[in-house]
Each structure stands twice: as structure tokens, then as C-alpha cells.
Design an enzyme around this catalytic site. Structure first.
Site, PDB file in Angstrom:
ATOM      1  CG  LEU A 254      -1.871   1.173   1.370  1.00 36.80           C
ATOM      2  CD1 LEU A 254      -2.849   1.236   0.202  1.00 36.80           C
ATOM      3  CD2 LEU A 254      -2.655   1.098   2.695  1.00 36.80           C
TER       4      LEU A 254
ATOM      5  N   GLY B  49       2.711   7.667   2.513  1.00 37.37           N
ATOM      6  CA  GLY B  49       2.634   6.667   3.577  1.00 37.37           C
ATOM      7  C   GLY B  49       1.330   6.801   4.337  1.00 37.37           C
TER       8      GLY B  49
ATOM      9  CD1 TRP C 199       8.554   3.174   3.541  1.00 40.43           C
ATOM     10  CD2 TRP C 199      10.313   2.121   4.447  1.00 40.43           C
ATOM     11  NE1 TRP C 199       9.568   4.097   3.652  1.00 40.43           N
ATOM     12  CE2 TRP C 199      10.658   3.472   4.215  1.00 40.43           C
ATOM     13  CE3 TRP C 199      11.264   1.277   5.018  1.00 40.43           C
ATOM     14  CZ2 TRP C 199      11.909   3.988   4.532  1.00 40.43           C
ATOM     15  CZ3 TRP C 199      12.504   1.785   5.317  1.00 40.43           C
ATOM     16  CH2 TRP C 199      12.809   3.120   5.087  1.00 40.43           C
TER      17      TRP C 199
ATOM     18  CB  THR D 286       6.413  -6.553   6.152  1.00 41.63           C
ATOM     19  OG1 THR D 286       6.584  -5.374   6.934  1.00 41.63           O
ATOM     20  CG2 THR D 286       6.838  -7.778   6.965  1.00 41.63           C
TER      21      THR D 286
ATOM     22  NE  ARG E 176      -4.248   0.781  11.037  1.00 44.58           N
ATOM     23  CZ  ARG E 176      -4.878   1.742  10.400  1.00 44.58           C
ATOM     24  NH1 ARG E 176      -6.175   1.955  10.630  1.00 44.58           N
ATOM     25  NH2 ARG E 176      -4.244   2.525   9.545  1.00 44.58           N
TER      26      ARG E 176
ATOM     27  CD  GLU F   1      -0.922  -2.669   9.735  1.00 50.90           C
ATOM     28  OE1 GLU F   1      -1.927  -1.975   9.586  1.00 50.90           O
ATOM     29  OE2 GLU F   1      -0.655  -3.663   9.057  1.00 50.90           O
ATOM     30  N   GLY F   2      -0.351   2.660  10.482  1.00 49.91           N
ATOM     31  CA  GLY F   2      -0.892   3.928  10.972  1.00 49.91           C
ATOM     32  C   GLY F   2      -0.002   4.454  12.078  1.00 49.91           C
ATOM     33  CB  THR F   3       2.151   7.499  12.370  1.00 47.55           C
ATOM     34  OG1 THR F   3       1.137   8.479  12.123  1.00 47.55           O
ATOM     35  CG2 THR F   3       2.931   7.231  11.082  1.00 47.55           C
TER      36      THR F   3
HETATM   37  P1  TGC Z   1     -11.229   8.388   4.305  1.00 44.62           P
HETATM   38  O1  TGC Z   1     -11.956   9.301   3.374  1.00 44.62           O
HETATM   39  O2  TGC Z   1     -11.352   8.620   5.768  1.00 44.62           O
HETATM   40  O3  TGC Z   1     -11.605   6.875   4.011  1.00 44.62           O
HETATM   41  C1  TGC Z   1     -11.703   6.356   2.716  1.00 44.62           C
HETATM   42  C2  TGC Z   1     -12.703   5.209   2.770  1.00 44.62           C
HETATM   43  O4  TGC Z   1     -12.190   4.182   3.620  1.00 44.62           O
HETATM   44  C3  TGC Z   1     -13.052   3.987   4.752  1.00 44.62           C
HETATM   45  N1  TGC Z   1     -12.178   3.744   5.922  1.00 44.62           N
HETATM   46  C4  TGC Z   1     -12.073   2.565   6.504  1.00 44.62           C
HETATM   47  N2  TGC Z   1     -12.702   1.401   6.266  1.00 44.62           N
HETATM   48  C5  TGC Z   1     -12.390   0.360   7.056  1.00 44.62           C
HETATM   49  N3  TGC Z   1     -11.478   0.453   8.053  1.00 44.62           N
HETATM   50  C6  TGC Z   1     -10.827   1.598   8.319  1.00 44.62           C
HETATM   51  N4  TGC Z   1      -9.922   1.657   9.303  1.00 44.62           N
HETATM   52  C7  TGC Z   1     -11.112   2.723   7.524  1.00 44.62           C
HETATM   53  N5  TGC Z   1     -10.667   4.007   7.493  1.00 44.62           N
HETATM   54  C8  TGC Z   1     -11.350   4.622   6.509  1.00 44.62           C
HETATM   55  C9  TGC Z   1     -13.859   5.271   4.855  1.00 44.62           C
HETATM   56  O5  TGC Z   1     -15.068   5.031   5.522  1.00 44.62           O
HETATM   57  C10 TGC Z   1     -14.037   5.635   3.405  1.00 44.62           C
HETATM   58  O6  TGC Z   1     -15.040   4.782   2.883  1.00 44.62           O
HETATM   59  P2  TGC Z   1     -16.020   5.301   1.688  1.00 44.62           P
HETATM   60  O7  TGC Z   1     -16.973   4.170   1.505  1.00 44.62           O
HETATM   61  O8  TGC Z   1     -16.640   6.545   2.217  1.00 44.62           O
HETATM   62  O9  TGC Z   1     -15.127   5.534   0.527  1.00 44.62           O
HETATM   63  O10 TGC Z   1      -9.693   8.364   3.866  1.00 44.62           O
HETATM   64  P3  TGC Z   1      -8.562   9.442   4.046  1.00 44.62           P
HETATM   65  O11 TGC Z   1      -7.834   9.522   2.746  1.00 44.62           O
HETATM   66  O12 TGC Z   1      -9.101  10.731   4.618  1.00 44.62           O
HETATM   67  O13 TGC Z   1      -7.569   8.732   5.097  1.00 44.62           O
HETATM   68  C11 TGC Z   1      -7.959   8.388   6.365  1.00 44.62           C
HETATM   69  C12 TGC Z   1      -6.747   7.787   7.122  1.00 44.62           C
HETATM   70  C13 TGC Z   1      -5.673   8.850   7.321  1.00 44.62           C
HETATM   71  C14 TGC Z   1      -7.269   7.339   8.479  1.00 44.62           C
HETATM   72  C15 TGC Z   1      -6.166   6.582   6.335  1.00 44.62           C
HETATM   73  O14 TGC Z   1      -5.624   6.971   5.117  1.00 44.62           O
HETATM   74  C16 TGC Z   1      -5.104   5.834   7.115  1.00 44.62           C
HETATM   75  O15 TGC Z   1      -5.415   4.960   7.919  1.00 44.62           O
HETATM   76  N6  TGC Z   1      -3.785   6.124   6.870  1.00 44.62           N
HETATM   77  C17 TGC Z   1      -2.703   5.356   7.463  1.00 44.62           C
HETATM   78  C18 TGC Z   1      -2.105   4.452   6.407  1.00 44.62           C
HETATM   79  C19 TGC Z   1      -1.602   3.161   6.995  1.00 44.62           C
HETATM   80  O16 TGC Z   1      -1.915   2.764   8.108  1.00 44.62           O
HETATM   81  N7  TGC Z   1      -0.819   2.431   6.238  1.00 44.62           N
HETATM   82  C20 TGC Z   1      -0.384   1.131   6.632  1.00 44.62           C
HETATM   83  C21 TGC Z   1       0.243   0.385   5.479  1.00 44.62           C
HETATM   84  S1  TGC Z   1       0.356  -1.368   5.752  1.00 44.62           S
HETATM   85  C22 TGC Z   1       1.522  -1.536   6.929  1.00 44.62           C
HETATM   86  O17 TGC Z   1       2.007  -0.634   7.522  1.00 44.62           O
HETATM   87  C23 TGC Z   1       1.888  -2.937   7.235  1.00 44.62           C
HETATM   88  S2  TGC Z   1       3.118  -3.122   8.426  1.00 44.62           S
HETATM   89  C24 TGC Z   1       2.753  -4.715   8.816  1.00 44.62           C
HETATM   90  C25 TGC Z   1       3.723  -5.432   9.625  1.00 44.62           C
HETATM   91  O18 TGC Z   1       4.907  -5.600   9.214  1.00 44.62           O
HETATM   92  O19 TGC Z   1       3.270  -5.961  10.674  1.00 44.62           O
HETATM   93  P1  FAD Z   2       4.699   9.864   6.653  1.00 39.13           P
HETATM   94  O1  FAD Z   2       3.300   9.573   6.292  1.00 39.13           O
HETATM   95  O2  FAD Z   2       5.522  10.664   5.709  1.00 39.13           O
HETATM   96  O3  FAD Z   2       4.704  10.561   8.086  1.00 39.13           O
HETATM   97  C1  FAD Z   2       5.872  11.226   8.617  1.00 39.13           C
HETATM   98  C2  FAD Z   2       5.445  11.906   9.935  1.00 39.13           C
HETATM   99  O4  FAD Z   2       4.422  12.859   9.665  1.00 39.13           O
HETATM  100  C3  FAD Z   2       4.839  10.913  10.931  1.00 39.13           C
HETATM  101  O5  FAD Z   2       5.180  11.292  12.240  1.00 39.13           O
HETATM  102  C4  FAD Z   2       3.346  11.092  10.714  1.00 39.13           C
HETATM  103  O6  FAD Z   2       2.560  10.719  11.818  1.00 39.13           O
HETATM  104  C5  FAD Z   2       3.277  12.574  10.453  1.00 39.13           C
HETATM  105  N1  FAD Z   2       2.053  12.913   9.722  1.00 39.13           N
HETATM  106  C6  FAD Z   2       1.687  12.539   8.468  1.00 39.13           C
HETATM  107  N2  FAD Z   2       0.475  13.025   8.171  1.00 39.13           N
HETATM  108  C7  FAD Z   2       0.057  13.722   9.246  1.00 39.13           C
HETATM  109  C8  FAD Z   2      -1.119  14.445   9.577  1.00 39.13           C
HETATM  110  N3  FAD Z   2      -2.151  14.541   8.720  1.00 39.13           N
HETATM  111  N4  FAD Z   2      -1.200  15.044  10.786  1.00 39.13           N
HETATM  112  C9  FAD Z   2      -0.175  14.920  11.680  1.00 39.13           C
HETATM  113  N5  FAD Z   2       0.967  14.244  11.448  1.00 39.13           N
HETATM  114  C10 FAD Z   2       1.071  13.653  10.241  1.00 39.13           C
HETATM  115  N6  FAD Z   2       3.534  -0.431   4.363  1.00 39.13           N
HETATM  116  C11 FAD Z   2       2.846  -1.302   3.578  1.00 39.13           C
HETATM  117  O7  FAD Z   2       2.033  -0.906   2.752  1.00 39.13           O
HETATM  118  N7  FAD Z   2       3.040  -2.641   3.715  1.00 39.13           N
HETATM  119  C12 FAD Z   2       3.939  -3.165   4.593  1.00 39.13           C
HETATM  120  O8  FAD Z   2       4.088  -4.393   4.692  1.00 39.13           O
HETATM  121  C13 FAD Z   2       4.698  -2.272   5.403  1.00 39.13           C
HETATM  122  N8  FAD Z   2       5.648  -2.744   6.263  1.00 39.13           N
HETATM  123  C14 FAD Z   2       6.452  -1.867   6.938  1.00 39.13           C
HETATM  124  C15 FAD Z   2       7.528  -2.341   7.688  1.00 39.13           C
HETATM  125  C16 FAD Z   2       8.367  -1.462   8.351  1.00 39.13           C
HETATM  126  C17 FAD Z   2       9.558  -1.974   9.109  1.00 39.13           C
HETATM  127  C18 FAD Z   2       8.097  -0.065   8.320  1.00 39.13           C
HETATM  128  C19 FAD Z   2       8.963   0.893   9.083  1.00 39.13           C
HETATM  129  C20 FAD Z   2       7.043   0.413   7.573  1.00 39.13           C
HETATM  130  C21 FAD Z   2       6.215  -0.469   6.860  1.00 39.13           C
HETATM  131  N9  FAD Z   2       5.180  -0.002   6.030  1.00 39.13           N
HETATM  132  C22 FAD Z   2       4.454  -0.882   5.252  1.00 39.13           C
HETATM  133  C23 FAD Z   2       4.999   1.428   5.834  1.00 39.13           C
HETATM  134  C24 FAD Z   2       4.218   2.121   6.942  1.00 39.13           C
HETATM  135  O9  FAD Z   2       2.867   1.790   6.900  1.00 39.13           O
HETATM  136  C25 FAD Z   2       4.435   3.626   6.781  1.00 39.13           C
HETATM  137  O10 FAD Z   2       5.775   3.878   7.150  1.00 39.13           O
HETATM  138  C26 FAD Z   2       3.469   4.446   7.616  1.00 39.13           C
HETATM  139  O11 FAD Z   2       2.159   4.340   7.139  1.00 39.13           O
HETATM  140  C27 FAD Z   2       3.887   5.929   7.665  1.00 39.13           C
HETATM  141  O12 FAD Z   2       4.177   6.408   6.399  1.00 39.13           O
HETATM  142  P2  FAD Z   2       5.567   7.203   6.127  1.00 39.13           P
HETATM  143  O13 FAD Z   2       6.667   6.396   6.681  1.00 39.13           O
HETATM  144  O14 FAD Z   2       5.587   7.550   4.696  1.00 39.13           O
HETATM  145  O15 FAD Z   2       5.481   8.498   7.017  1.00 39.13           O
END
Ligand code: TGC
Ligand code: FAD
Length: 388
Positions: free
Chosen positions: A135, A141, A166, A168, A247, A367-369
Site C-alpha cells: 500500500l 505513507g 517499506w 514487509t 492493527r 499500520e498507521g502512525t
Molecule cells: P477516508 O476518506 O477517511 O476513508 C476512505 C474510505 O475508507 C473507509 N475507511 C475505513 N474502512 C475500514 N477500516 C478503516 N480503518 C477505515 N478508514 C477509513 C472510509 O469510511 C471511506 O469509505 P467510503 O466508503 O466513504 O469511501 O480516507 P482518508 O484519505 O481521509 O484517510 C484516512 C486515514 C488517514 C485514516 C487513512 O488513510 C489511514 O489509515 N492512513 C494510514 C495508512 C496506513 O496505516 N498504512 C499502513 C500500510 S500497511 C503496513 O504498515 C503494514 S506493516 C505490517 C507489519 O509488518 O506488521
Molecule cells: P509519513 O506519512 O511521511 O509521516 C511522517 C510523519 O508525519 C509521521 O510522524 C506522521 O505521523 C506525520 N504525519 C503525516 N500526516 C500527518 C497528519 N495529517 N497530521 C499529523 N501528522 C502527520 N507499508 C505497507 O504498505 N506494507 C507493509 O508491509 C509495510 N511494512 C512496513 C515495515 C516497516 C519496518 C516499516 C517501518 C514500515 C512499513 N510499512 C508498510 C509502511 C508504513 O505503513 C508507513 O511507514 C506508515 O504508514 C507511515 O508512512 P511514512 O513512513 O511515509 O510516514
């Protein structure tokens, strides 16, 4: 009376069923036998031994909370407890299981076609095929809605171009779930390893999650048939719904890392003598231990509570944010505080707290900061989204 385990303070085990306790003990034994003796070496070498995937498959933890297709179909609480024990070993191990089961497998299980499920899920549950979930991108991010990766129609096929960062398991995966923007919104695609135009690179020099492989996915005009698209995924909500699953595992997992740190610090404090007394007998050490035990037990209570809500089918995304924000923050603080109790010994890999603390820095971010989860809770409280 002294407790032999920090989580006995509030009798957390008393909240669990016999089956849940058995699953937890089985995973704890696996971690004791197969992970603890080697994890410091894996961390130092920056490796995740691929053969562990098959062993985790045999253990039954890959996609364990999913039904059918070779998955065990356990309760959410049982899955959480498995994550707790795995992360007590190392966050990298729990990451592997989270990404495999809650992101890669869940995306196929929830949004895939029957053919995609039959092709991939049984092999992934057995650990024979490794999955990843792309993603995040180099420039997007926290804000995946703005992703640049594009999927464009070309006759019956799709052409995917972009970079995921990034990721995994990215460079060891047999199958990647890749999210891309189309003219109709975000869609998910299954990209098998070896597809022309699809390459990966392992990210080096990490100071965190070293016993986990993190990679970059590069898609250079990758041609895929429409049967590679996840037919049920029709918007950004699809990948975000997968994040809820992973999460949730982290809420329990972080508690396991914290418990391992506190156990280590308690043992050390009772045996390390300074000024002719065990350092555990000093009030300042006891204040640290007591505060950490309170935080750890309340984190575990929160995890079990959210697990019961998930099993009842009522768990909301903002409640997951409460758990992830609190439990990772608390576990990281515990890991750092435990390191201080170990003195100089705490800075080596002989003891786990600093390894856990370094790992938890990633867990706080992925998984969301913590800032994003704070804003999710803020939106739930006020009705105002404050992300942009
Ligand atoms: P927004 O307009 O709020 O939402 C878009 C659509 O998505 C729905 N939605 C959700 N649905 C299910 N579960 C959730 N947690 C949801 N959050 C939002 C929402 O209802 C909407 O639906 P619809 O039908 O109206 O279209 O979207 P936004 O662009 O304003 O962003 C909201 C925000 C900031 C919360 C979201 O973008 C977010 O969570 N950002 C963080 C990104 C993130 O966590 N990335 C993780 C990547 S994967 C990873 O890190 C794996 S590490 C794994 C490991 O190694 O263990
Ligand atoms: P950014 O989004 O650039 O954020 C930088 C800083 O700005 C953070 O402190 C953040 O909280 C802050 N910030 C950003 N926006 C705002 C706001 N609106 N308001 C206030 N503060 C804000 N991703 C995947 O898709 N799949 C994976 O398997 C995966 N595995 C990972 C494994 C590791 C070891 C790591 C480190 C990351 C992994 N990720 C993965 C990525 C991870 O989900 C992102 O790093 C994370 O979502 C944050 O994105 P970014 O690093 O680009 O930081």
C-alpha cells in the site's frame, strides 16, 4: 506473595477460555524452542529464516482467524494471544504472521475470487507461499488516497506502473497484493513473483525490525489479466479494512513485547546486587516496576476487551486505533524503562529490552502512525476529520 509473571497481577489468564489458554501455551512453547535461542543472531544478521514460514504454517497461526481454505477459524482473542506470544519473541516474527494472515491472506479471503482463494490461501496457510501487501509508496505513507501507482486497462488486461516502499516480506514474497489507482478508484491486484516488469529490492541498514525482511516493489508496466484483480475490492476502504485486521494483532502483540521486557527486568533486578542489596529492593526500582506492571496489565485488559468486541462483530475502526495507539506507546515506554534497569547490560543483544524498543519504533509507525491514530480518535470524538 510475589507474582511469577507480570500479567498475573490482574489474573489476565482468568479472562480466557481453556481453548484460548491452550493456543497461547502452544505458541509460547514454539517461541521458547524455535525463536528465543536464535532471535538475537537473526536480529544481528538482519535475516528472517525462510524455513520458519513452514514451521509457522504447521503451528497453524498463518491466517488462523480466517475460515476455510486450510485456515483454522479461531476466535479473534485466540489470534491475538498468538500474536502476543510471537511478539514476546520478536516483533519481526509477529510482523511476518500479521502480514501473511491479516493483510495478504485477508485481502484475498475478503475480496478475492473463488479461483484466487483456492489457488493461494491453502498454500499460504501452510507457509508454502509467502505473501506481502503493498500500500505504502515512497511519497505516500499516511496518505494512501494520493497513491501514484496506476493500473490502466489495455484490452482485457491491466498495465500496472509504480513503486511500493517499506513492504514487509516484499522481496521474499511469492505473491504480492498491490493497491493501485484506476480511473474508477483504488483497486487491488495479485502480482505473482516473476511476472515480467515486477522486481523487488531488500531495504538494508535498518535499525529496527531487523529479524524481518522489508522491501521495495517496483512495477514497470506489469501486464496482468483481469483475473488478477481482486473483484470485491472497489475503493480505498478495501485496503483500509485489511489494516484493521493487522492493527488488531498489534494490540495484543505489543503487550507481548512489553511482557518480555518486564520479565527480563524483574529477573535482572532480583539478581543484580549493588550497595549490598538486589536492585529490586530499592524504592526507585520498585516504582519503575510497579508503574510498568500497571501499564502492561491495563494494556492486556484493553486487548482482551477489544478482542471480545471483535468476536462479537461490533469492533469499530476507531476502537482499534485506541488499542494500537495505547498499547504500542505503552510497550515502547516499558521497553525503554526496562533497559535502564539493566544498566550497561541493557545495551547488548544478550537481553531483549533494547531489541524490543528498537522494533517497537517501527510498530509505532507502521499500520498507521501514532499521530494518525490520534486523529482517528479525534474524528470519532468531534466528527471533524483533521488529516488534511
Ligand atoms: P477516508 O476518506 O477517511 O476513508 C476512505 C474510505 O475508507 C473507509 N475507511 C475505513 N474502512 C475500514 N477500516 C478503516 N480503518 C477505515 N478508514 C477509513 C472510509 O469510511 C471511506 O469509505 P467510503 O466508503 O466513504 O469511501 O480516507 P482518508 O484519505 O481521509 O484517510 C484516512 C486515514 C488517514 C485514516 C487513512 O488513510 C489511514 O489509515 N492512513 C494510514 C495508512 C496506513 O496505516 N498504512 C499502513 C500500510 S500497511 C503496513 O504498515 C503494514 S506493516 C505490517 C507489519 O509488518 O506488521
Ligand atoms: P509519513 O506519512 O511521511 O509521516 C511522517 C510523519 O508525519 C509521521 O510522524 C506522521 O505521523 C506525520 N504525519 C503525516 N500526516 C500527518 C497528519 N495529517 N497530521 C499529523 N501528522 C502527520 N507499508 C505497507 O504498505 N506494507 C507493509 O508491509 C509495510 N511494512 C512496513 C515495515 C516497516 C519496518 C516499516 C517501518 C514500515 C512499513 N510499512 C508498510 C509502511 C508504513 O505503513 C508507513 O511507514 C506508515 O504508514 C507511515 O508512512 P511514512 O513512513 O511515509 O510516514
Amino acid at each position: 506473595m510475589t507474582v511469577t509473571d507480570p500479567l498475573e497481577l490482574l489474573d489476565i489468564a482468568g479472562l480466557l477460555s481453556d481453548e484460548e489458554r491452550q493456543i497461547q501455551e502452544t505458541v509460547a512453547r514454539f517461541v521458547a524452542d524455535r525463536v528465543r535461542p536464535h532471535v538475537a543472531d537473526w536480529f544481528e544478521a538482519g535475516t528472517f529464516p525462510r524455513e520458519l514460514a513452514l514451521e509457522l504454517g504447521k503451528l497453524g497461526v498463518l491466517g488462523m482467524h480466517l475460515d476455510g481454505y486450510g485456515c483454522a477459524g479461531t476466535s479473534a482473542v485466540a489470534y491475538g494471544l498468538a500474536c502476543l506470544e510471537l511478539e514476546a519473541g520478536d516483533s519481526g516474527l509477529r510482523s511476518f504472521v500479521s502480514v501473511q494472515g491479516s493483510l495478504a491472506m485477508f485481502s484475498i479471503w475478503k475480496y478475492g475470487s473463488e479461483q484466487q482463494k483456492l489457488e493461494w490461501l491453502p498454500r499460504m496457510a501452510a507457509g508454502e507461499a509467502i505473501g506481502c501487501f503493498g500500500l505504502t509508496e515512497p511519497d505516500f505513507g499516511s496518505d494512501p488516497a494520493n497513491m501514484r501507482t496506476r493500473a490502466v486497462r489495455d484490452g482485457d488486461d491491466w498495465i500496472l506502473t509504480g513503486t511500493k516502499m517499506w513492504i514487509t516480506n516484499g522481496s521474499i514474497a511469492d505473491i504480492a497484493t498491490v493497491w493501485a489507482q484506476t480511473e474508477d478508484g483504488v483497486r487491488g491486484f495479485l502480482v505473482p513473483k516473476g511476472t515480467p516488469g515486477f522486481t523487488t529490492r531488500t531495504i538494508k541498514q535498518k535499525l529496527s525490525l531487523r529479524a524481518s525482511i522489508t522491501g521495495e516493489l517496483i512495477l514497470d508496466e506489469v501486464r496482468l489479466p483481469d483475473s488478477a484483480r481482486l473483484p470485491g475490492a472497489r475503493s480505498l476502504g478495501a485496503p483500509l479494512s485489511c489494516l484493521n485486521e493487522a492493527r488488531f494483532g498489534i494490540i495484543f502483540g505489543a503487550t507481548g513485547a512489553g511482557r518480555d521486557c518486564l520479565r527480563t527486568a524483574l529477573d535482572y533486578a532480583n539478581t543484580r546486587v549493588q550497595f549490598d542489596r538486589p536492585i529490586a529492593a530499592f524504592q526507585l526500582t520498585q516504582e519503575k516496576l510497579a508503574n510498568m506492571a500497571v501499564d502492561l496489565n491495563t494494556a492486556a485488559l484493553l486487548a482482551v476487551h477489544l478482542g471480545r468486541l471483535k468476536d462479537a462483530g461490533t469492533l469499530k475502526p476507531h476502537q482499534v486505533s485506541v488499542g494500537k495507539l495505547n498499547n504500542v506507546r505503552k510497550a515502547l515506554a516499558i521497553a525503554r524503562e526496562c533497559r535502564t534497569i539493566l544498566g550497561a547490560s541493557g545495551v547488548t543483544l544478550e537481553y531483549s529490552p533494547l531489541r524490543h524498543a528498537n522494533n517497537l519504533e517501527s510498530v509505532l509507525t507502521y499500520e498507521g502512525t501514532s499521530e494518525i491514530h490520534t486523529l482517528v480518535i479525534g474524528q470519532a470524538l468531534t466528527g471533524h476529520p483533521a488529516y488534511r
